[in-house]
Enzyme design. Sequence first.
Site, PDB file in Angstrom:
ATOM      1  N   GLU A  31       0.959  -1.171  -0.204  1.00  0.00           N
ATOM      2  CA  GLU A  31      -0.033  -0.042  -0.124  1.00  0.00           C
ATOM      3  C   GLU A  31       0.917   1.238   0.077  1.00  0.00           C
ATOM      4  O   GLU A  31       0.661   2.344  -0.520  1.00  0.00           O
ATOM      5  CB  GLU A  31      -0.734   0.013   1.128  1.00  0.00           C
ATOM      6  CG  GLU A  31      -2.082  -1.382   1.154  1.00  0.00           C
ATOM      7  CD  GLU A  31      -2.965  -1.098   2.347  1.00  0.00           C
ATOM      8  OE1 GLU A  31      -3.406   0.028   2.812  1.00  0.00           O
ATOM      9  OE2 GLU A  31      -3.095  -2.063   3.000  1.00  0.00           O
ATOM     10  N   ASP A  67      -2.482  -4.664   3.458  1.00  0.00           N
ATOM     11  CA  ASP A  67      -2.549  -4.932   4.966  1.00  0.00           C
ATOM     12  C   ASP A  67      -3.442  -6.197   5.253  1.00  0.00           C
ATOM     13  O   ASP A  67      -4.259  -6.720   4.536  1.00  0.00           O
ATOM     14  CB  ASP A  67      -3.192  -3.764   5.889  1.00  0.00           C
ATOM     15  CG  ASP A  67      -2.057  -2.761   5.843  1.00  0.00           C
ATOM     16  OD1 ASP A  67      -0.982  -2.837   5.508  1.00  0.00           O
ATOM     17  OD2 ASP A  67      -2.637  -1.468   6.080  1.00  0.00           O
ATOM     18  N   ASP A 126      -6.034  -6.533   7.511  1.00  0.00           N
ATOM     19  CA  ASP A 126      -7.290  -6.357   8.120  1.00  0.00           C
ATOM     20  C   ASP A 126      -8.422  -6.547   6.664  1.00  0.00           C
ATOM     21  O   ASP A 126      -7.809  -6.379   5.654  1.00  0.00           O
ATOM     22  CB  ASP A 126      -7.516  -5.356   8.798  1.00  0.00           C
ATOM     23  CG  ASP A 126      -7.060  -4.040   8.119  1.00  0.00           C
ATOM     24  OD1 ASP A 126      -6.758  -4.103   6.866  1.00  0.00           O
ATOM     25  OD2 ASP A 126      -6.768  -2.739   8.450  1.00  0.00           O
ATOM     26  N   GLU A 146     -10.015  -4.043   5.579  1.00  0.00           N
ATOM     27  CA  GLU A 146      -9.548  -3.112   4.601  1.00  0.00           C
ATOM     28  C   GLU A 146      -8.706  -3.476   3.433  1.00  0.00           C
ATOM     29  O   GLU A 146      -8.694  -3.235   2.396  1.00  0.00           O
ATOM     30  CB  GLU A 146      -9.485  -1.655   5.198  1.00  0.00           C
ATOM     31  CG  GLU A 146      -9.532  -0.502   4.367  1.00  0.00           C
ATOM     32  CD  GLU A 146      -9.546   0.585   5.074  1.00  0.00           C
ATOM     33  OE1 GLU A 146      -9.453   1.921   4.436  1.00  0.00           O
ATOM     34  OE2 GLU A 146      -9.239   0.964   6.334  1.00  0.00           O
ATOM     35  N   TYR A 168       1.590  -4.828  13.291  1.00  0.00           N
ATOM     36  CA  TYR A 168       0.445  -4.100  12.598  1.00  0.00           C
ATOM     37  C   TYR A 168      -0.227  -3.361  13.633  1.00  0.00           C
ATOM     38  O   TYR A 168      -0.484  -4.007  14.619  1.00  0.00           O
ATOM     39  CB  TYR A 168      -0.324  -5.045  11.729  1.00  0.00           C
ATOM     40  CG  TYR A 168      -1.093  -4.314  11.009  1.00  0.00           C
ATOM     41  CD1 TYR A 168      -0.883  -3.489   9.860  1.00  0.00           C
ATOM     42  CD2 TYR A 168      -2.717  -4.639  10.931  1.00  0.00           C
ATOM     43  CE1 TYR A 168      -1.860  -2.801   9.017  1.00  0.00           C
ATOM     44  CE2 TYR A 168      -3.630  -4.032  10.102  1.00  0.00           C
ATOM     45  CZ  TYR A 168      -3.214  -3.190   9.249  1.00  0.00           C
ATOM     46  OH  TYR A 168      -4.164  -2.659   8.666  1.00  0.00           O
ATOM     47  N   ARG A 193      -3.438  -1.973  13.795  1.00  0.00           N
ATOM     48  CA  ARG A 193      -4.568  -1.824  13.637  1.00  0.00           C
ATOM     49  C   ARG A 193      -5.060  -3.423  14.196  1.00  0.00           C
ATOM     50  O   ARG A 193      -5.180  -4.237  13.095  1.00  0.00           O
ATOM     51  CB  ARG A 193      -5.432  -1.689  12.404  1.00  0.00           C
ATOM     52  CG  ARG A 193      -5.013  -0.219  12.172  1.00  0.00           C
ATOM     53  CD  ARG A 193      -5.952   0.264  10.740  1.00  0.00           C
ATOM     54  NE  ARG A 193      -5.846   1.599  10.530  1.00  0.00           N
ATOM     55  CZ  ARG A 193      -4.574   2.188   9.715  1.00  0.00           C
ATOM     56  NH1 ARG A 193      -3.912   1.243   8.946  1.00  0.00           N
ATOM     57  NH2 ARG A 193      -4.619   3.422   9.383  1.00  0.00           N
ATOM     58  N   HIS A 230      -4.389 -12.446  14.853  1.00  0.00           N
ATOM     59  CA  HIS A 230      -3.591 -11.190  14.753  1.00  0.00           C
ATOM     60  C   HIS A 230      -2.689 -11.315  16.203  1.00  0.00           C
ATOM     61  O   HIS A 230      -3.161 -12.012  17.072  1.00  0.00           O
ATOM     62  CB  HIS A 230      -4.589 -10.011  14.462  1.00  0.00           C
ATOM     63  CG  HIS A 230      -5.040  -9.777  13.327  1.00  0.00           C
ATOM     64  ND1 HIS A 230      -5.926  -8.841  12.877  1.00  0.00           N
ATOM     65  CD2 HIS A 230      -5.260 -10.750  12.137  1.00  0.00           C
ATOM     66  CE1 HIS A 230      -6.352  -8.804  11.697  1.00  0.00           C
ATOM     67  NE2 HIS A 230      -5.998 -10.102  11.160  1.00  0.00           N
TER      68      HIS A 230
END
Length: 718
Positions: A7, A80, A82, A84, A294, A296, A341
């Site tokens: 990203e 990422d 997650d 999103e 990470y 989030r 996670h």
Amino acid sequence: MNLVIVESPAKAKTIEKYLGKDFKVLASFGHVRDLPQKELGVDIKNDFVPDYQIVPKVKKVISELKKAANNAGSIYLATDLDREGEAISWHLLYALKIKPDDSRVKRIVFSEITKSAIERAVAQPRGIDLRLVDAQQARRVLDRLVGYKLSPLLWRKVKSGLSAGRVQSVAVRLIVEREREIRGFKPREYWVLAVDLSKINDDQIFRAFLIEWDGKSVGKLDIKDKKTAEEIKRALKDANYKVLAVEKREAERRPAAPFITSTLQMEASRKLGFSAKQTMMLAQKLYENGHITYMRTDSTNLSTEAVKAIRGIISSRFGAAYLPAVSQTYHTKTKRAQEAHEAIRPTHFDPPAGGEKVSSDAREQKLYDIIWRRTLASQMRPAVFEVIDARISPETKEKFVFLAKGERLFFDGFIRLYTEGKDDEIEASGGELPQLANNEKLECHNLIADQKFTEPSKRYTEATLVKKLESLGIGRPSTYAPTISTIQDRGYVVSEQKRLLPTEIAEIVTDLLIKHFADIVDYQFTAKMEDELDDVAEGKREWVPVIRDFYEPFAKNLSAKNKEIDKSDIVPVEETKEKCPECGKPIVIRLGRFGKFMACSGYPECKFSKPLESKAEKKSSLVVDDGEVQKLSEAEGEKCEKCSSRMIIKEGRFGKFLACENYPKCKNTKSIVEKFGQKCPECQEGEVIQRRTKKGRVFWGCSRYPKCKYATWEDPAK
């Protein structure tokens, strides 16, 4: 040549050096497709099909990625981990016109940017998880429907520039309701009785508080007035004290769990003064540069490798006494936490004692330091205390019982490295008491009767708002920072001394939504929607029926309310006695984009307007400590009693005060209490004046106190 798409450019540079010459790593610069900005972009009649379009700013990037993809042996989508990130990988396939079943396409995920993690991810690719894509797509469509359908109603019925949102509007409601709770709170007077004591011929003084009187327990609010307090003081005058009983017990204090997104935002606010947005920006940089995992996440898990490394450091640097026999485990409190996670932790644990220098940016370094310390502390032994309760009574008047509390640290454990911050000041549980024995006589140094007032709940800080939203199950790790930023950018909330205050427009909009769109700002309904989106991510629900079940009653209600709601009922025009200087028509008070203002009632023919007179201009007089009423300008001309210089008005932590102009040579100061010219609503004799608690919090009360005990937290100027 193999292509890896991430990203951000910073992440691309870090990963490329780990993968070597057979891999080319490029960045998509975040989202490549999204709903159009200036239209709904959702086909409501056709199962809410989204009209995704290439984001204009990345069109050149897409062209470069297409060229690289056409010549690639394998295409690794490394966005990422997650929902999103999963959706961005899915959008990349469509933007690059790559078929989903293309054998070259491989989805890889990793929670840290280290050589071992990247190599492990490349060796274990998978396909795109369409359940996560659907969950993200459902959230995006749902938020678009609420925002694009409800916001125009606010523009027409309240004022332009407003917005509504599922999580945003609930956050504003929380802040508005807390403010109204504060305004409506009526302070109650109470008195605390205490005695300062010591062992005979000992310099160590400790304090004990009255807890029993005539065989009945004395609670915080039981001594209600000065008369009762003075009665007790008279009864205890010249009394000698002795120890009735001493109770000792051992207590453990466990370390806090490793950081998740919400707790990192809370702690960075408490310890470093960072906003949620600032915290996430700095954490993103630390992650992309390979320093932390990470950021989030809602899981407190630590990998087996990380725990092993942490335990090794604890043993070598702090000694075996600080290492528990087995590793500490923590149960994630957040509903449906993604346990696969990890918590937010450093990616490596080999810094020198006290933390490693990882960034030249002081803010990044500070954030990294608290992550490093909290992660290590989470695996250290608990701190052990001896808690002491000593019951004390006057020798001849045992109907009065006082309690002295203390604690002694036996073993510091994790406290040696890190302690969690607190949202608000709390009274200490007690300092260290001297060794006391049953029936031991004590020396009395002072008998205290301390007047206090109850206080309302404190306004939310960013940290406590995140904590509240999380406890209600509203929002997810990635939503807290942008939500808090949005409600401030939109003018719903302002931050004063790190406390969140609602604006007038926030109260108007909240009332409108509660009355006409109750579900949108209902705490349980919003949390239920989060659960349903989680069901989609787990494959338990289809996303289209979830959206349909919400939208159909919402749209029906919206259509009815557009006709039913009258703007004048929500934001009535206030009349004034002034006349327009340009056309002679009456001046009225209107609500505009930046708050209330005065304008000609003849608008739009006459466009005269001016700012609304400020509250400060309306306040007519002040009263100083000696009771003399003066104008503000006159107060500033007063002479200093100590050096005869001029007294001037200064602004301090608790508001305006008079100070000698020769400060700091002359430190004479005088408080200023605002007087509002309003009769006391209870006794009708005194006037309402501004007062302060001992902690400096402002409230308003009757000038005839203590004869009249009227008090309120609501500002009379409002």
